[in-house]
Design a protein around this motif. Structure first.
Motif, PDB file in Angstrom:
ATOM      1  N   HIS A 190      -6.392   4.262  -9.459  1.00 15.50           N
ATOM      2  CA  HIS A 190      -5.148   4.652  -8.246  1.00 15.50           C
ATOM      3  C   HIS A 190      -4.679   5.665  -9.311  1.00 15.50           C
ATOM      4  O   HIS A 190      -3.500   6.481  -8.509  1.00 15.50           O
TER       5      HIS A 190
ATOM      6  N   GLY B 148       4.654   2.493  -4.973  1.00 16.91           N
ATOM      7  CA  GLY B 148       3.789   2.951  -6.350  1.00 16.91           C
ATOM      8  C   GLY B 148       3.958   2.491  -7.529  1.00 16.91           C
ATOM      9  O   GLY B 148       3.620   2.458  -8.839  1.00 16.91           O
TER      10      GLY B 148
ATOM     11  N   GLU C  37       0.716  -1.313  -0.288  1.00 17.12           N
ATOM     12  CA  GLU C  37       0.298   0.146  -0.385  1.00 17.12           C
ATOM     13  C   GLU C  37       1.043   1.281   0.211  1.00 17.12           C
ATOM     14  O   GLU C  37       2.138   0.875   0.589  1.00 17.12           O
ATOM     15  N   ILE C  38       0.520   1.926  -0.879  1.00 19.26           N
ATOM     16  CA  ILE C  38       1.413   3.336  -0.713  1.00 19.26           C
ATOM     17  C   ILE C  38       0.981   4.768   0.267  1.00 19.26           C
ATOM     18  O   ILE C  38       2.236   5.283   0.804  1.00 19.26           O
TER      19      ILE C  38
HETATM   20  C1  LIG Z   1     -10.376   2.741  -3.077  1.00 23.14           C
HETATM   21  S1  LIG Z   1      -8.938   1.958  -2.252  1.00 23.14           S
HETATM   22  C2  LIG Z   1      -9.082   0.328  -2.025  1.00 23.14           C
HETATM   23  C3  LIG Z   1      -8.250  -0.358  -0.982  1.00 23.14           C
HETATM   24  C4  LIG Z   1      -8.488  -1.739  -0.945  1.00 23.14           C
HETATM   25  N1  LIG Z   1      -8.138  -2.459  -2.492  1.00 23.14           N
HETATM   26  C5  LIG Z   1     -10.117  -2.314  -1.052  1.00 23.14           C
HETATM   27  O1  LIG Z   1     -10.673  -3.135  -2.015  1.00 23.14           O
HETATM   28  O2  LIG Z   1     -10.008  -1.908   0.022  1.00 23.14           O
HETATM   29  C6  LIG Z   1      -7.139   2.286  -3.639  1.00 23.14           C
HETATM   30  C7  LIG Z   1      -6.225   1.687  -2.839  1.00 23.14           C
HETATM   31  O3  LIG Z   1      -4.977   2.092  -3.843  1.00 23.14           O
HETATM   32  C8  LIG Z   1      -4.105   3.620  -3.060  1.00 23.14           C
HETATM   33  N2  LIG Z   1      -3.312   3.151  -4.480  1.00 23.14           N
HETATM   34  C9  LIG Z   1      -3.672   4.914  -4.799  1.00 23.14           C
HETATM   35  N3  LIG Z   1      -2.529   4.703  -5.962  1.00 23.14           N
HETATM   36  C10 LIG Z   1      -1.899   3.721  -5.960  1.00 23.14           C
HETATM   37  C11 LIG Z   1      -0.558   3.110  -6.787  1.00 23.14           C
HETATM   38  N4  LIG Z   1       0.274   4.055  -7.623  1.00 23.14           N
HETATM   39  N5  LIG Z   1      -0.178   2.043  -7.121  1.00 23.14           N
HETATM   40  C12 LIG Z   1      -1.226   1.075  -5.078  1.00 23.14           C
HETATM   41  N6  LIG Z   1      -1.444   1.317  -4.850  1.00 23.14           N
HETATM   42  C13 LIG Z   1      -2.435   2.920  -4.860  1.00 23.14           C
HETATM   43  C14 LIG Z   1      -5.101   3.848  -2.356  1.00 23.14           C
HETATM   44  O4  LIG Z   1      -3.855   4.153  -1.251  1.00 23.14           O
HETATM   45  C15 LIG Z   1      -6.280   2.993  -1.550  1.00 23.14           C
HETATM   46  O5  LIG Z   1      -5.532   2.890  -0.493  1.00 23.14           O
END
Ligand SMILES: C[S@@+](CC[C@H](N)C(=O)[O-])C[C@H]1O[C@@H](n2cnc3c(N)ncnc32)[C@H](O)[C@@H]1O
Length: 214
Positions: free
Chosen positions: A124, A103, A74-75
């Protein structure tokens, strides 16, 4: 296992997470089809969750499947802290770990996992990095491993609801792509698509693409 069961389990969690994070930990199953997602892990031994948020999905995998080894990246450092708390109870009999990542560079350890999830994370990732990210993932996964790619359909008029949701809860507007474009993009990244379907929950137009690393 029903949605009420999983909400009851998640609402029983006590953490030091802030108000909005607590809301997401407890009530995300109302809008995100976690039960369909958990089903893919039923016969697996190891699960890797990219963009695991506060780790509530990993906790559901730990509770409702026989998966023995779980890793989430997680970022957001705050969410990694939440994920460690949410999954504390499983540490005695499962291998569970969470790491902050930049990320961009997916840990090489992903090769040790049978099943990889990306749940509402792709939209994202900055558009200019999206394809490269998926190509890297395809290269790093172990042959035979499965990716469950779940995102919001940018081709549906309902996408506006997710954009409003992200604006309120994440402070940004998502870059959702359509179901068709997602399948095309995943094939171009080198994955073999074995199944794909859509499922709308309330005003959220979800799609699933099940991919295999050959
Ligand atoms: C809508 S949330 C979903 C969290 C989890 N997967 C869930 O379904 O409960 C999106 C997540 O992606 C993470 N995120 C944002 N940019 C990202 C990146 N470039 N690479 C990976 N994760 C990222 C955010 O911090 C966030 O926790």
């Amino acid at each position: 296992m029903t949605n009420s069961d999983i909400i009851k389990f998640l609402t029983s969690k006590t953490t030091n997470a802030g108000f909005v994070d607590r809301l997401k930990i407890k009530y995300r199953p109302i809008i995100c089809p976690f039960i369909d997602l958990i089903d893919f892990a039923k016969d697996k031994k190891s699960v890797f969750d990219i963009g695991c948020g506060s780790g509530q999905f990993c906790a559901l995998i730990a509770k409702y499947t026989g998966v023995e080894k779980i890793m989430g990246i997680e970022i957001n450092e705050r969410l990694v802290k939440n994920a460690n708390e949410v999954n504390e109870e499983f540490r005695t009999n499962k291998s569970i770990k969470f790491e902050v990542f930049d990320g961009k560079v997916i840990p090489d350890e992903i090769k040790e996992y049978d099943l990889v999830y990306m749940i509402d994370v792709f939209h994202h990732i900055p558009p200019q990095q999206q394809i490269e990210f998926m190509q890297q993932l395809q290269q790093k996964m172990k042959p035979g491993a499965v990716l469950i790619f779940k995102d919001i359909d940018g081709g549906s008029p309902l996408v506006v609801c997710n954009k409003m949701h992200d604006m309120v809860f994440a402070g940004e507007i998502g870059k959702e792509i359509s179901f068709t474009k997602a399948k095309d993009m995943l094939s171009k990244a080198g994955f073999k698509i074995t199944n794909s379907f859509k499922k709308t929950v309330f005003v959220y137009a979800h799609y699933f693409v099940i991919c295999k690393k050959q």
